[in-house]
Design a protein around this motif. Structure first.
Motif, PDB file in Angstrom:
ATOM      1  N   PRO A   1       0.837  -1.216   0.000  1.00 16.14           N
ATOM      2  CA  PRO A   1       0.000   0.000   0.000  1.00 16.14           C
ATOM      3  C   PRO A   1       0.865   1.257   0.000  1.00 16.14           C
ATOM      4  N   ALA A   2       0.420   2.223  -0.779  1.00 13.73           N
ATOM      5  CA  ALA A   2       1.179   3.478  -0.877  1.00 13.73           C
ATOM      6  C   ALA A   2       1.165   4.253   0.425  1.00 13.73           C
ATOM      7  N   ALA A   3       0.119   4.034   1.253  1.00 14.09           N
ATOM      8  CA  ALA A   3       0.021   4.780   2.505  1.00 14.09           C
ATOM      9  C   ALA A   3       0.990   4.289   3.565  1.00 14.09           C
ATOM     10  N   LEU A   4       1.457   3.075   3.429  1.00 15.72           N
ATOM     11  CA  LEU A   4       2.357   2.524   4.432  1.00 15.72           C
ATOM     12  C   LEU A   4       3.776   3.049   4.207  1.00 15.72           C
ATOM     13  N   PRO A   5       4.520   3.271   5.294  1.00 12.89           N
ATOM     14  CA  PRO A   5       5.913   3.708   5.145  1.00 12.89           C
ATOM     15  C   PRO A   5       6.806   2.547   4.662  1.00 12.89           C
ATOM     16  N   GLU A   6       8.016   2.888   4.248  1.00 14.16           N
ATOM     17  CA  GLU A   6       8.936   1.899   3.704  1.00 14.16           C
ATOM     18  C   GLU A   6       9.696   1.135   4.786  1.00 14.16           C
ATOM     19  N   TRP A   7       9.793   1.742   5.990  1.00 14.09           N
ATOM     20  CA  TRP A   7      10.691   1.135   6.972  1.00 14.09           C
ATOM     21  C   TRP A   7      10.282  -0.277   7.415  1.00 14.09           C
ATOM     22  N   PRO A   8       8.970  -0.661   7.511  1.00 16.42           N
ATOM     23  CA  PRO A   8       8.686  -2.054   7.880  1.00 16.42           C
ATOM     24  C   PRO A   8       9.276  -3.061   6.881  1.00 16.42           C
ATOM     25  N   PHE A   9       9.210  -2.683   5.600  1.00 16.38           N
ATOM     26  CA  PHE A   9       9.789  -3.585   4.594  1.00 16.38           C
ATOM     27  C   PHE A   9      11.284  -3.758   4.813  1.00 16.38           C
ATOM     28  N   TRP A  10      12.003  -2.638   5.017  1.00 17.11           N
ATOM     29  CA  TRP A  10      13.449  -2.733   5.162  1.00 17.11           C
ATOM     30  C   TRP A  10      13.838  -3.432   6.452  1.00 17.11           C
ATOM     31  N   VAL A  11      13.073  -3.222   7.516  1.00 16.02           N
ATOM     32  CA  VAL A  11      13.363  -3.939   8.762  1.00 16.02           C
ATOM     33  C   VAL A  11      13.163  -5.440   8.573  1.00 16.02           C
ATOM     34  N   GLY A  12      12.043  -5.815   7.978  1.00 22.00           N
ATOM     35  CA  GLY A  12      11.792  -7.234   7.742  1.00 22.00           C
ATOM     36  C   GLY A  12      12.824  -7.852   6.817  1.00 22.00           C
ATOM     37  N   ALA A  13      13.195  -7.129   5.735  1.00 25.31           N
ATOM     38  CA  ALA A  13      14.204  -7.660   4.815  1.00 25.31           C
ATOM     39  C   ALA A  13      15.545  -7.832   5.509  1.00 25.31           C
ATOM     40  N   THR A  14      15.894  -6.872   6.385  1.00 18.97           N
ATOM     41  CA  THR A  14      17.167  -6.970   7.107  1.00 18.97           C
ATOM     42  C   THR A  14      17.179  -8.172   8.040  1.00 18.97           C
ATOM     43  N   VAL A  15      16.070  -8.384   8.759  1.00 24.08           N
ATOM     44  CA  VAL A  15      15.991  -9.529   9.673  1.00 24.08           C
ATOM     45  C   VAL A  15      16.088 -10.842   8.904  1.00 24.08           C
ATOM     46  N   LEU A  16      15.379 -10.944   7.786  1.00 27.70           N
ATOM     47  CA  LEU A  16      15.395 -12.181   7.004  1.00 27.70           C
ATOM     48  C   LEU A  16      16.770 -12.417   6.375  1.00 27.70           C
ATOM     49  N   CYS A  17      17.426 -11.352   5.907  1.00 27.06           N
ATOM     50  CA  CYS A  17      18.777 -11.502   5.370  1.00 27.06           C
ATOM     51  C   CYS A  17      19.752 -11.952   6.463  1.00 27.06           C
ATOM     52  N   GLY A  18      19.604 -11.389   7.677  1.00 19.40           N
ATOM     53  CA  GLY A  18      20.438 -11.843   8.787  1.00 19.40           C
ATOM     54  C   GLY A  18      20.189 -13.296   9.121  1.00 19.40           C
ATOM     55  N   TRP A  19      18.913 -13.698   9.044  1.00 19.74           N
ATOM     56  CA  TRP A  19      18.579 -15.103   9.277  1.00 19.74           C
ATOM     57  C   TRP A  19      19.249 -15.990   8.240  1.00 19.74           C
ATOM     58  N   LEU A  20      19.198 -15.604   6.968  1.00 18.01           N
ATOM     59  CA  LEU A  20      19.868 -16.363   5.909  1.00 18.01           C
ATOM     60  C   LEU A  20      21.378 -16.430   6.147  1.00 18.01           C
ATOM     61  N   TRP A  21      21.967 -15.271   6.496  1.00 15.27           N
ATOM     62  CA  TRP A  21      23.408 -15.263   6.723  1.00 15.27           C
ATOM     63  C   TRP A  21      23.793 -16.175   7.882  1.00 15.27           C
ATOM     64  N   TRP A  22      22.967 -16.195   8.927  1.00 21.23           N
ATOM     65  CA  TRP A  22      23.253 -17.042  10.080  1.00 21.23           C
ATOM     66  C   TRP A  22      23.322 -18.514   9.673  1.00 21.23           C
ATOM     67  N   HIS A  23      22.335 -18.994   8.913  1.00 21.86           N
ATOM     68  CA  HIS A  23      22.342 -20.395   8.482  1.00 21.86           C
ATOM     69  C   HIS A  23      23.502 -20.669   7.532  1.00 21.86           C
ATOM     70  N   TRP A  24      23.806 -19.709   6.667  1.00 25.60           N
ATOM     71  CA  TRP A  24      24.914 -19.893   5.730  1.00 25.60           C
ATOM     72  C   TRP A  24      26.239 -20.047   6.489  1.00 25.60           C
ATOM     73  N   GLU A  25      26.513 -19.162   7.450  1.00 29.02           N
ATOM     74  CA  GLU A  25      27.743 -19.232   8.227  1.00 29.02           C
ATOM     75  C   GLU A  25      27.775 -20.484   9.088  1.00 29.02           C
ATOM     76  N   ASN A  26      26.635 -20.853   9.634  1.00 29.66           N
ATOM     77  CA  ASN A  26      26.581 -22.055  10.464  1.00 29.66           C
ATOM     78  C   ASN A  26      26.942 -23.286   9.643  1.00 29.66           C
ATOM     79  N   TRP A  27      26.447 -23.340   8.385  1.00 25.54           N
ATOM     80  CA  TRP A  27      26.797 -24.456   7.509  1.00 25.54           C
ATOM     81  C   TRP A  27      28.267 -24.394   7.094  1.00 25.54           C
ATOM     82  N   ARG A  28      28.764 -23.204   6.778  1.00 21.23           N
ATOM     83  CA  ARG A  28      30.124 -23.050   6.276  1.00 21.23           C
ATOM     84  C   ARG A  28      31.161 -23.340   7.353  1.00 21.23           C
ATOM     85  N   ASN A  29      30.824 -23.088   8.617  1.00 25.34           N
ATOM     86  CA  ASN A  29      31.787 -23.269   9.698  1.00 25.34           C
ATOM     87  C   ASN A  29      31.852 -24.696  10.217  1.00 25.34           C
TER      88      ASN A  29
END
Length: 559
Positions: free
Chosen positions: A416-444
């Motif tokens: 929705p155009a009325a919603l601000p952008e920051w919830p999207f970026w916060v959620g994307a950041t959390v999910l990217c951190g989650w992905l990175w965590w599993h990636w590093e856990n597998w790589r280590n």
């Protein structure tokens, strides 16, 4: 001659195929059906060797690669048993041929052969012989190979080491499958009854097909269960591709005891039972079900254990004798090898060092990429580094990757155009951190195999948790692999379970690529470590012998 108690061989050279040699070759059972031209080709690719009395043609425990035919003189065959006693087995005269097993299999010798008198021998080495057979210059169909050698050649398995010989192969007793067939056969018969008498065609055909497939499955399970005894290990394999695979292996020198169990009247009548092979591992035993003639199999296993220990003892004694002869200055101590051994080739010159600048830049870039996208199998110096299969990573990141994809889709389509952008970026950041965590856990998470140890490393991202377990290869009692399920077989991945005798207990390499190859690599490293420790023990014994002789000489001179 490295431990021989006589002077070295003399007069080695090439062969001119004369009538007497061809006649003696024809009398060897292996070559009895060959044509004259084929015998001449064999004679031309061989060599002549003369041995002085007492010189060793080969020593017990050495790997062989040639067949020897006695042309003149007499040879004596002897062996050292597992208790260290020297046994003289027989004497061989002109026309006798020895080393047929070495010619075909390259296995270790279980006896020592020495010259009792001045001997003249014809040697046929393995490599030129096989070149003649593979090129068709000598007909393979005309060779009268011993039955036990044919059985070993037909039993060649991909995980066998070079020169390793299969001694015994046994499937589970046929009664093990017969007692499981009545129910599926009854289902198939019930389906036929429904088709013929009850006129229920479709249900009857379904029942018949189900019963037939069930019966075939039982037969496949029985055929996939096998006991394999080689001259250096014991293997119990249950393999039902592409659905499931289990293989347990124990080195012969780790076997401590074998117990036979018979349960029920059928086991006594049909002659089968269970074998429990005791080792010093954490689990303590390998259990093999419904083995036919278990007492005979037990005796054969113990016979191979004694032969293996006897070969190791013979090698130690030979090294000690060689050092003793060297210290006493006896004849033959300066020789570098046995009579049958070919001269060593000089090492090839090393390649020139130095790389162009672009090559070095490309190599550094490749190493950086490999840091983020590491290989599942990686050689680092003298170590093999293993990681879990990509399927483990895919399973771990499936949920955060799906959520991130869905969030991006919502952001691009229905946000929705009325919603601000920051919830999207916060959620994307959390999910990217989650992905990175599993990636590093597998790589280590690493599994490391070196020439001395096995190591299992589990490290969380950012170093929050580190667990490292190690075990010496000396403590490894048995190694088994498990390939669980259809997907694991298709991806060629599974678990490698290592039982040790130390306080560490069991190590499990989970979801590694090519588990059978990992198992074979562990056994190769174990064998290499045993050989290395044998050489170190020999060097220590030789040093102690030198000190003993020096002390004896001082005492003798003081008197």
């Amino acid at each position: 001659m490295n431990g021989s108690n006589s002077q070295p061989e003399i007069g080695a050279g090439s062969v001119a195929p004369g009538p007497k040699l061809l006649t003696m070759l024809r009398r060897v059972p292996l070559f009895g059906l060959l044509w004259e031209a084929e015998l001449q080709r064999l004679a031309r690719c061989g060599e002549l060797l003369e041995l002085r009395p007492g010189a060793a043609l080969w020593e017990q425990g050495e790997k062989g690669d040639f067949l020897a035919l006695v042309l003149r003189g007499r040879l004596v065959v002897e062996r050292i048993d597992h208790d260290g006693a020297l046994q003289v087995l027989q004497e061989l005269g002109p026309g006798a041929a020895v080393g047929e097993t070495s010619l075909f299999l390259g296995a270790e010798h279980d006896t020592t052969i020495r010259a009792a008198t001045m001997c003249r021998l014809f040697l046929l080495r393995r490599e030129p012989f096989w070149r003649l057979v593979e090129s068709g210059a000598v007909r393979a169909s005309a060779l009268r190979v011993r039955t036990d050698i044919v059985r070993s050649l037909r039993s060649r398995l991909p995980w066998l080491a070079q020169g390793e010989q299969v001694i015994l192969r046994r499937h589970a007793h046929v009664w093990a499958v017969m007692r499981r067939l009545p129910l599926p056969i009854g289902v198939a018969i019930l389906g036929l009854v429904a088709c013929v008498w009850l006129k229920q065609l479709v249900p009857g055909l379904v029942l018949s097909a189900a019963g037939l497939l069930w019966s075939l499955w039982r037969l496949a399970e029985w055929g996939a269960e096998e006991l394999i005894l080689t001259d250096c290990r014991l293997v119990w394999s249950r393999r039902l591709l592409p659905f499931w695979q289990l293989q347990m292996q124990a080195p012969l020198d780790k076997i401590q005891d074998i117990v036979v169990f018979r349960s029920g009247l059928c086991a006594s009548v049909f002659g089968y039972g269970d074998l429990q092979v005791q080792t010093a591992g954490a689990a303590g035993q390998l259990v093999m079900r419904c083995v036919p003639q278990p007492e005979r199999v037990k005796e054969e296993i113990f016979a191979q254990v004694k032969d293996y220990l006897a070969r190791q003892r013979a090698l130690r004694r030979r090294a000690l004798e060689g050092e003793l002869r060297r210290q006493l200055g006896l004849a033959g101590a300066e020789a570098d090898g046995h009579a049958g051994q070919p001269p060593e080739q000089p090492p090839a010159p090393a390649a020139a060092e130095g790389q162009p600048l672009l090559d070095r830049i490309g190599r550094l870039a490749t190493e950086r990429l490999r840091g983020w996208f590491p290989s599942l199998w990686e050689r680092r110096d003298n170590a093999l580094v293993l990681r879990k299969h990509w399927i483990v990573l895919a399973k771990a990141i499936a949920l955060p990757a799906s959520l991130l994809t869905s969030l991006c889709a919502v952001r691009g389509v229905v946000w929705p155009a009325a919603l601000p952008e920051w919830p999207f970026w916060v959620g994307a950041t959390v999910l990217c951190g989650w992905l990175w965590w599993h990636w590093e856990n597998w790589r280590n998470d690493l599994y490391v195999l070196t020439s001395e140890r096995l190591c299992e490393v589990q490290m969380s991202p950012l170093g929050l948790r580190l667990e490292q377990r190690e075990a010496s290869l000396d403590n490894v009692q048995n190694v088994s692999i498990v390939v669980p399920g259809l997907l694991a077989n298709l991806l060629n991945c599974g678990h490698v379970r290592i039982e040790t005798a130390g306080q560490v207990g069991n190590l499990t390499f989970e979801w590694v690529l090519c588990p059978a190859a990992v198992q074979a690599e562990i056994f190769r490293c174990m064998q290499a470590k045993r050989e290395r420790e044998l050489r170190e023990t020999q060097a220590q014994q030789q040093a102690e012998l030198v000190d003993l002789l020096a002390a004896y000489e001082r005492v003798r001179q003081a008197r």
